[in-house]
Motif scaffolding. Sequence first.
Motif, mmCIF file in Angstrom:
data_model
loop_
_atom_site.group_PDB
_atom_site.id
_atom_site.type_symbol
_atom_site.label_atom_id
_atom_site.label_comp_id
_atom_site.label_asym_id
_atom_site.label_seq_id
_atom_site.Cartn_x
_atom_site.Cartn_y
_atom_site.Cartn_z
ATOM 1 N N GLY A 19 0.770 -1.459 -0.003
ATOM 2 C CA GLY A 19 0.067 0.420 -0.105
ATOM 3 C C GLY A 19 0.881 1.335 -0.234
ATOM 4 O O GLY A 19 0.163 2.275 0.174
ATOM 5 N N ASP A 20 1.991 1.233 0.259
ATOM 6 C CA ASP A 20 3.189 2.334 0.035
ATOM 7 C C ASP A 20 3.187 2.441 -1.582
ATOM 8 O O ASP A 20 4.354 2.687 -2.133
ATOM 9 N N ILE A 21 2.192 3.141 -1.675
ATOM 10 C CA ILE A 21 2.182 3.859 -2.877
ATOM 11 C C ILE A 21 3.266 5.476 -3.558
ATOM 12 O O ILE A 21 3.769 5.728 -4.698
ATOM 13 N N ASP A 22 3.589 5.942 -2.243
ATOM 14 C CA ASP A 22 4.745 6.795 -2.548
ATOM 15 C C ASP A 22 5.582 6.425 -3.042
ATOM 16 O O ASP A 22 6.979 6.817 -3.448
ATOM 17 N N ALA A 23 6.471 4.840 -2.115
ATOM 18 C CA ALA A 23 7.406 4.720 -2.315
ATOM 19 C C ALA A 23 7.452 3.873 -3.760
ATOM 20 O O ALA A 23 7.897 4.463 -4.914
ATOM 21 N N ILE A 24 6.304 3.156 -4.035
ATOM 22 C CA ILE A 24 6.410 2.630 -6.081
ATOM 23 C C ILE A 24 6.602 3.722 -6.597
ATOM 24 O O ILE A 24 7.184 3.942 -7.308
ATOM 25 N N SER A 25 5.716 4.655 -6.809
ATOM 26 C CA SER A 25 6.039 5.781 -7.099
ATOM 27 C C SER A 25 7.280 7.014 -7.550
ATOM 28 O O SER A 25 8.106 6.950 -8.616
ATOM 29 N N LYS A 26 8.013 6.315 -6.298
ATOM 30 C CA LYS A 26 9.491 7.174 -5.662
ATOM 31 C C LYS A 26 10.180 6.937 -7.131
ATOM 32 O O LYS A 26 11.133 6.664 -7.400
ATOM 33 N N TYR A 27 10.723 4.986 -6.109
ATOM 34 C CA TYR A 27 11.243 3.967 -6.984
ATOM 35 C C TYR A 27 11.044 4.097 -8.399
ATOM 36 O O TYR A 27 11.694 4.528 -8.858
ATOM 37 N N SER A 28 9.915 4.616 -8.453
ATOM 38 C CA SER A 28 9.719 3.980 -10.584
ATOM 39 C C SER A 28 10.105 5.222 -10.961
ATOM 40 O O SER A 28 11.294 5.134 -12.501
ATOM 41 N N VAL A 29 10.224 6.709 -10.573
ATOM 42 C CA VAL A 29 10.641 7.921 -10.881
ATOM 43 C C VAL A 29 12.394 7.838 -10.992
ATOM 44 O O VAL A 29 12.924 8.044 -12.398
ATOM 45 N N LYS A 30 12.931 7.607 -10.460
ATOM 46 C CA LYS A 30 14.459 7.422 -10.059
ATOM 47 C C LYS A 30 14.500 6.299 -11.146
ATOM 48 O O LYS A 30 15.272 6.927 -11.586
ATOM 49 N N ILE A 31 14.262 4.825 -11.257
ATOM 50 C CA ILE A 31 14.214 3.908 -12.098
ATOM 51 C C ILE A 31 14.513 4.842 -13.334
ATOM 52 O O ILE A 31 14.961 5.078 -14.723
ATOM 53 N N LEU A 32 13.441 5.506 -13.951
ATOM 54 C CA LEU A 32 12.669 5.392 -14.688
ATOM 55 C C LEU A 32 13.235 6.955 -15.500
ATOM 56 O O LEU A 32 13.574 6.864 -16.760
ATOM 57 N N SER A 33 13.623 8.028 -14.522
ATOM 58 C CA SER A 33 15.095 8.760 -14.945
ATOM 59 C C SER A 33 16.213 9.249 -15.295
ATOM 60 O O SER A 33 17.076 9.522 -15.587
ATOM 61 N N ASP A 34 16.940 7.593 -14.830
ATOM 62 C CA ASP A 34 17.688 7.411 -14.882
ATOM 63 C C ASP A 34 18.461 6.652 -16.042
ATOM 64 O O ASP A 34 18.605 4.793 -15.931
ATOM 65 N N LYS A 35 18.915 6.391 -17.034
ATOM 66 C CA LYS A 35 18.364 5.576 -18.457
ATOM 67 C C LYS A 35 19.628 4.782 -18.200
ATOM 68 O O LYS A 35 19.457 3.768 -18.625
ATOM 69 N N LYS A 36 20.335 5.158 -17.564
ATOM 70 C CA LYS A 36 22.376 3.972 -17.703
ATOM 71 C C LYS A 36 21.573 3.145 -16.084
ATOM 72 O O LYS A 36 21.984 1.925 -16.508
ATOM 73 N N ALA A 37 21.142 3.725 -15.091
ATOM 74 C CA ALA A 37 20.708 3.241 -14.283
ATOM 75 C C ALA A 37 19.846 2.186 -14.468
ATOM 76 O O ALA A 37 19.641 0.376 -14.172
ATOM 77 N N LEU A 38 19.079 2.384 -14.939
ATOM 78 C CA LEU A 38 16.995 1.595 -16.285
ATOM 79 C C LEU A 38 17.756 0.030 -16.693
ATOM 80 O O LEU A 38 17.796 -0.720 -16.876
ATOM 81 N N ILE A 39 19.088 0.686 -17.641
ATOM 82 C CA ILE A 39 19.731 -0.089 -19.328
ATOM 83 C C ILE A 39 20.582 -1.202 -17.288
ATOM 84 O O ILE A 39 20.032 -2.600 -17.799
ATOM 85 N N LYS A 40 20.962 -1.203 -17.289
ATOM 86 C CA LYS A 40 21.425 -1.828 -15.743
ATOM 87 C C LYS A 40 20.952 -2.817 -15.516
ATOM 88 O O LYS A 40 21.440 -4.053 -14.722
ATOM 89 N N MET A 41 19.685 -1.841 -14.487
ATOM 90 C CA MET A 41 18.817 -2.974 -13.716
ATOM 91 C C MET A 41 18.319 -3.800 -14.431
ATOM 92 O O MET A 41 17.230 -5.149 -14.396
ATOM 93 N N LYS A 42 17.951 -3.856 -16.190
ATOM 94 C CA LYS A 42 16.466 -3.998 -16.921
ATOM 95 C C LYS A 42 17.609 -5.719 -17.514
ATOM 96 O O LYS A 42 17.219 -7.245 -17.238
#
Length: 377
Positions: free
Chosen positions: A322-345
């Motif tokens: 139920g922690d919507i703020d955490a879901i949103s925070k982590y989503s924004v964090k990873i989706l706005s950092d192209k390099k980190a997103l590629i690594k995580m993928k």
Amino acid sequence: MKIAIVCYPTFGGSGVIATELGMSLAKKGHVIHFISYKRPVRLDLDDENIFFHEVHVPKYPLFHYQPYELALSSMLVELVKLYQIDLLHVHYAIPHAYAACMAKHILLEQGIKIPLVTTLHGSDITLVGSHPFYKPAVTYSINNSDFITTVSKSLQKDTFSFFNIHKEIQIIPNFINVSYYNSIKNDCNRNDYASDAEMIISHVSNFRPVKRVLDVIESFNKISKIIPSKLMMIGDGPDKTKAEKLAYQYGLLDKVKFLGKTQEVAEILCFSDLMILPSQTESFGLAALEAMISSTPVISTNSGGLPELNVHGKTGFLVEIGDIDAISKYSVKILSDKKALIKMKKEAYLHSIKYDINLVVPLYEKTYQRALDMFTS
Ligand code: GMT
């Protein structure tokens, strides 16, 4: 071996796992008899080692509830004799394990000994099975199975804590067909759904309350204010209308696509950048594994078996229920950092290949062999 597999025929994880398992065993030369009230959605009958038997429950005016378990038990008894089946493998305790226990005992009375393997999948233990209405019958079914498997450590623990079980429980995780998912990647039509500037977030479930689909919409409402993005809602179920209404209230219907029950889950996950799985509980979370093999990181809750699969900060992120703020925070964090997103993928993909069908199916075969040895020694 000649194996009877009993499962639900629906899109749900237990039916999918049972079907993929049976089809893989058939390719390895085992003869598989699928038994259900309908042909399982993923079942391809184009294999001489595969049979499908539909359970019919004749209507009778006296029956307010149709006695499906009885029809299933009777069918199992008949099939074992007709096709000289060596072993019963049932997926989901209710009512499959119960019906199979009855069949096993009827056969024993007729001088036929057959081992029973029961795989517990999750809600049969955590949500439904432990209800007082069912608990004694579920306990009996588990204790009278010859081998019991669960799909995660968490489900094994829950089974021991909710029921009085005096048997060993083996963990055999969910699996995916890595080569199938890799083959999909060549035909991935991202631009059918979003522009190059947009990120794609997905959610896959049966939209039951346990999946908390409204949390997905609430989170997306926050994310889409910061990150240009689209949301793919795959599946159908009781909370779908509520989710649609919420998306409408937030003015998101041009960004949220409700795709319903589709066979093309892999085709959509292959171009997704993130999956959100905010379930109340998930014994394993096959949808998360399907995302990971598609190189899609997962933001999931830290509940049930999900933390056994989703590695926080590596393959995705874990949040509290139920922690919507955490879901949103982590989503924004990873989706706005192209390099980190590629690594995580990449990490998500590399982690998921440990669950390849070719590594997990032999674990079931070993269990079958142990069960047969136990009955022949
Ligand atoms: O998730 C569902 O509601 C469907 C359910 C089922 O029985 O088909 O899924 C359960 O079994 C899957 C396969 O083992 C697991 O991956 C799911 O996590 C589990 N669902 C729950 O525990 C809620």
